[in-house]
Write a protein that holds these residues in place. Structure first.
Motif, PDB file in Angstrom:
ATOM      1  N   THR A  51       0.823  -1.209   0.000  1.00 30.50           N
ATOM      2  CA  THR A  51       0.000   0.000   0.000  1.00 30.50           C
ATOM      3  C   THR A  51       0.858   1.259   0.000  1.00 30.50           C
ATOM      4  O   THR A  51       0.541   2.236  -0.692  1.00 30.50           O
ATOM      5  CB  THR A  51      -0.971  -0.006   1.194  1.00 30.50           C
ATOM      6  OG1 THR A  51      -1.857  -1.116   1.052  1.00 30.50           O
ATOM      7  CG2 THR A  51      -1.782   1.273   1.251  1.00 30.50           C
ATOM      8  N   LEU A  52       1.939   1.245   0.753  1.00 29.64           N
ATOM      9  CA  LEU A  52       2.823   2.411   0.776  1.00 29.64           C
ATOM     10  C   LEU A  52       3.400   2.682  -0.618  1.00 29.64           C
ATOM     11  O   LEU A  52       3.373   3.812  -1.108  1.00 29.64           O
ATOM     12  CB  LEU A  52       3.949   2.208   1.786  1.00 29.64           C
ATOM     13  CG  LEU A  52       3.529   2.228   3.252  1.00 29.64           C
ATOM     14  CD1 LEU A  52       4.687   1.790   4.144  1.00 29.64           C
ATOM     15  CD2 LEU A  52       3.026   3.601   3.646  1.00 29.64           C
ATOM     16  N   VAL A  53       3.889   1.641  -1.250  1.00 28.96           N
ATOM     17  CA  VAL A  53       4.471   1.771  -2.589  1.00 28.96           C
ATOM     18  C   VAL A  53       3.387   2.148  -3.603  1.00 28.96           C
ATOM     19  O   VAL A  53       3.561   3.052  -4.430  1.00 28.96           O
ATOM     20  CB  VAL A  53       5.193   0.467  -2.992  1.00 28.96           C
ATOM     21  CG1 VAL A  53       5.653   0.516  -4.442  1.00 28.96           C
ATOM     22  CG2 VAL A  53       6.359   0.196  -2.058  1.00 28.96           C
ATOM     23  N   ASN A  54       2.247   1.466  -3.518  1.00 28.82           N
ATOM     24  CA  ASN A  54       1.141   1.678  -4.452  1.00 28.82           C
ATOM     25  C   ASN A  54       0.594   3.105  -4.359  1.00 28.82           C
ATOM     26  O   ASN A  54       0.371   3.756  -5.383  1.00 28.82           O
ATOM     27  CB  ASN A  54       0.045   0.651  -4.171  1.00 28.82           C
ATOM     28  CG  ASN A  54      -1.146   0.795  -5.066  1.00 28.82           C
ATOM     29  OD1 ASN A  54      -1.899   1.750  -4.953  1.00 28.82           O
ATOM     30  ND2 ASN A  54      -1.343  -0.170  -5.942  1.00 28.82           N
ATOM     31  N   GLU A  76      -4.414   9.982   4.467  1.00 24.84           N
ATOM     32  CA  GLU A  76      -5.722   9.686   3.885  1.00 24.84           C
ATOM     33  C   GLU A  76      -5.735   8.266   3.315  1.00 24.84           C
ATOM     34  O   GLU A  76      -6.750   7.570   3.368  1.00 24.84           O
ATOM     35  CB  GLU A  76      -6.066  10.710   2.806  1.00 24.84           C
ATOM     36  CG  GLU A  76      -6.330  12.091   3.374  1.00 24.84           C
ATOM     37  CD  GLU A  76      -6.457  13.176   2.313  1.00 24.84           C
ATOM     38  OE1 GLU A  76      -6.146  12.932   1.127  1.00 24.84           O
ATOM     39  OE2 GLU A  76      -6.870  14.286   2.690  1.00 24.84           O
ATOM     40  N   GLY A  77      -4.582   7.847   2.811  1.00 26.04           N
ATOM     41  CA  GLY A  77      -4.461   6.498   2.287  1.00 26.04           C
ATOM     42  C   GLY A  77      -4.660   5.430   3.349  1.00 26.04           C
ATOM     43  O   GLY A  77      -5.082   4.305   3.050  1.00 26.04           O
ATOM     44  N   ILE A  78      -4.378   5.762   4.611  1.00 25.89           N
ATOM     45  CA  ILE A  78      -4.603   4.810   5.704  1.00 25.89           C
ATOM     46  C   ILE A  78      -6.082   4.456   5.814  1.00 25.89           C
ATOM     47  O   ILE A  78      -6.443   3.300   6.030  1.00 25.89           O
ATOM     48  CB  ILE A  78      -4.066   5.371   7.041  1.00 25.89           C
ATOM     49  CG1 ILE A  78      -2.539   5.383   7.010  1.00 25.89           C
ATOM     50  CG2 ILE A  78      -4.570   4.562   8.227  1.00 25.89           C
ATOM     51  CD1 ILE A  78      -1.906   6.125   8.174  1.00 25.89           C
ATOM     52  N   ALA A 124     -12.032   4.266  -6.805  1.00 22.80           N
ATOM     53  CA  ALA A 124     -13.123   5.238  -6.642  1.00 22.80           C
ATOM     54  C   ALA A 124     -12.844   6.184  -5.476  1.00 22.80           C
ATOM     55  O   ALA A 124     -13.020   7.404  -5.604  1.00 22.80           O
ATOM     56  CB  ALA A 124     -14.446   4.504  -6.436  1.00 22.80           C
ATOM     57  N   VAL A 125     -12.397   5.650  -4.348  1.00 28.37           N
ATOM     58  CA  VAL A 125     -12.152   6.491  -3.167  1.00 28.37           C
ATOM     59  C   VAL A 125     -10.926   7.382  -3.376  1.00 28.37           C
ATOM     60  O   VAL A 125     -10.954   8.570  -3.040  1.00 28.37           O
ATOM     61  CB  VAL A 125     -12.012   5.628  -1.895  1.00 28.37           C
ATOM     62  CG1 VAL A 125     -11.597   6.468  -0.702  1.00 28.37           C
ATOM     63  CG2 VAL A 125     -13.322   4.904  -1.595  1.00 28.37           C
ATOM     64  N   LEU A 126      -9.865   6.831  -3.931  1.00 28.99           N
ATOM     65  CA  LEU A 126      -8.683   7.658  -4.180  1.00 28.99           C
ATOM     66  C   LEU A 126      -9.013   8.803  -5.131  1.00 28.99           C
ATOM     67  O   LEU A 126      -8.638   9.955  -4.902  1.00 28.99           O
ATOM     68  CB  LEU A 126      -7.540   6.812  -4.756  1.00 28.99           C
ATOM     69  CG  LEU A 126      -6.823   5.881  -3.792  1.00 28.99           C
ATOM     70  CD1 LEU A 126      -5.819   5.012  -4.545  1.00 28.99           C
ATOM     71  CD2 LEU A 126      -6.139   6.638  -2.666  1.00 28.99           C
ATOM     72  N   ARG A 127      -9.728   8.489  -6.194  1.00 33.85           N
ATOM     73  CA  ARG A 127     -10.053   9.505  -7.207  1.00 33.85           C
ATOM     74  C   ARG A 127     -11.012  10.566  -6.662  1.00 33.85           C
ATOM     75  O   ARG A 127     -10.834  11.757  -6.883  1.00 33.85           O
ATOM     76  CB  ARG A 127     -10.663   8.842  -8.436  1.00 33.85           C
ATOM     77  CG  ARG A 127     -10.843   9.786  -9.597  1.00 33.85           C
ATOM     78  CD  ARG A 127     -11.191   9.007 -10.867  1.00 33.85           C
ATOM     79  NE  ARG A 127     -10.963   9.814 -12.027  1.00 33.85           N
ATOM     80  CZ  ARG A 127     -11.791  10.768 -12.439  1.00 33.85           C
ATOM     81  NH1 ARG A 127     -12.897  11.019 -11.795  1.00 33.85           N
ATOM     82  NH2 ARG A 127     -11.505  11.478 -13.518  1.00 33.85           N
ATOM     83  N   ALA A 128     -12.021  10.117  -5.913  1.00 33.68           N
ATOM     84  CA  ALA A 128     -13.053  11.048  -5.439  1.00 33.68           C
ATOM     85  C   ALA A 128     -12.643  11.817  -4.186  1.00 33.68           C
ATOM     86  O   ALA A 128     -13.102  12.939  -3.981  1.00 33.68           O
ATOM     87  CB  ALA A 128     -14.339  10.280  -5.164  1.00 33.68           C
ATOM     88  N   TRP A 129     -11.786  11.235  -3.363  1.00 31.37           N
ATOM     89  CA  TRP A 129     -11.482  11.874  -2.084  1.00 31.37           C
ATOM     90  C   TRP A 129     -10.007  12.250  -1.945  1.00 31.37           C
ATOM     91  O   TRP A 129      -9.679  13.431  -1.808  1.00 31.37           O
ATOM     92  CB  TRP A 129     -11.900  10.952  -0.935  1.00 31.37           C
ATOM     93  CG  TRP A 129     -11.592  11.500   0.426  1.00 31.37           C
ATOM     94  CD1 TRP A 129     -11.933  12.729   0.915  1.00 31.37           C
ATOM     95  CD2 TRP A 129     -10.859  10.851   1.459  1.00 31.37           C
ATOM     96  NE1 TRP A 129     -11.454  12.883   2.199  1.00 31.37           N
ATOM     97  CE2 TRP A 129     -10.797  11.736   2.554  1.00 31.37           C
ATOM     98  CE3 TRP A 129     -10.255   9.608   1.566  1.00 31.37           C
ATOM     99  CZ2 TRP A 129     -10.153  11.420   3.743  1.00 31.37           C
ATOM    100  CZ3 TRP A 129      -9.621   9.290   2.752  1.00 31.37           C
ATOM    101  CH2 TRP A 129      -9.580  10.186   3.824  1.00 31.37           C
ATOM    102  N   VAL A 130      -9.117  11.297  -1.991  1.00 34.41           N
ATOM    103  CA  VAL A 130      -7.715  11.563  -1.693  1.00 34.41           C
ATOM    104  C   VAL A 130      -7.101  12.525  -2.700  1.00 34.41           C
ATOM    105  O   VAL A 130      -6.390  13.458  -2.333  1.00 34.41           O
ATOM    106  CB  VAL A 130      -6.908  10.245  -1.617  1.00 34.41           C
ATOM    107  CG1 VAL A 130      -5.426  10.514  -1.415  1.00 34.41           C
ATOM    108  CG2 VAL A 130      -7.448   9.343  -0.501  1.00 34.41           C
ATOM    109  N   PHE A 131      -7.393  12.327  -3.983  1.00 33.28           N
ATOM    110  CA  PHE A 131      -6.784  13.160  -5.020  1.00 33.28           C
ATOM    111  C   PHE A 131      -7.779  14.131  -5.649  1.00 33.28           C
ATOM    112  O   PHE A 131      -7.528  14.671  -6.710  1.00 33.28           O
ATOM    113  CB  PHE A 131      -6.127  12.271  -6.081  1.00 33.28           C
ATOM    114  CG  PHE A 131      -5.025  11.433  -5.506  1.00 33.28           C
ATOM    115  CD1 PHE A 131      -3.852  12.025  -5.083  1.00 33.28           C
ATOM    116  CD2 PHE A 131      -5.174  10.066  -5.363  1.00 33.28           C
ATOM    117  CE1 PHE A 131      -2.834  11.266  -4.530  1.00 33.28           C
ATOM    118  CE2 PHE A 131      -4.166   9.296  -4.821  1.00 33.28           C
ATOM    119  CZ  PHE A 131      -2.992   9.896  -4.398  1.00 33.28           C
TER     120      PHE A 131
END
Length: 144
Positions: A51-54, A76-78, A124-131
């Motif tokens: 997950t850290l690398v990804n 946020e990735g956590i 979906a979550v990374l695109r909509a929230w984290v980034f």
């Protein structure tokens, strides 16, 4: 709008490529760590590393969010990690309940299948929230 569709397609392809490498690495780390620990701990170990690398690879290449602070992205990735870990560990727990002596190849198959399911939600979550903010800035730059 056509530029936005092309951007989403580029993101999906890049995310998929990074995800494929991550799942392969996670599977290898899982198989290695299963030698000395149980399935849920092996999953946690392999998933934390991957997950850290990804997340960093997706920050740089998929979402091109180099303007976002690394620490914030990973914090946020956590949250995203917890959901992903729940999906993959839940699948492994169900397998263990159904067949406590399941062969390693079946564990890894379940892990890969649940990882694919988790990846859809993760994108979906990374695109909509984290980034999200980086996408808004990208849209502003493309319309200027």
């Amino acid at each position: 709008m056509p530029g936005n569709k092309a951007n989403v397609l580029r993101q999906l392809v890049t995310f998929g490529a990074i995800g494929a490498v991550s799942v392969a690495l996670q599977s290898a780390l899982y198989a290695l760590s299963r030698i000395w620990t149980g399935p849920l701990l092996a999953n946690l170990f392999s998933l934390v590393i991957c997950t850290l690398v990804n997340t960093e690879a997706n920050r740089r290449f998929t979402f091109q969010a180099t303007d976002r602070p690394v620490s914030r992205v990973h914090l946020e990735g956590i949250v995203v990690f917890v959901g992903y870990y729940a999906v993959t560990s839940g699948a492994l727990a169900v397998l263990q309940a159904v067949d406590p002596a399941a062969p390693r190849w079946l564990e890894i198959t379940v892990l890969v299948a649940s990882s694919l399911l988790g990846t859809v939600g993760r994108f979906a979550v990374l695109r909509a929230w984290v980034f999200r903010r980086s996408r808004a800035a990208e849209h502003d730059n493309s319309s200027a």
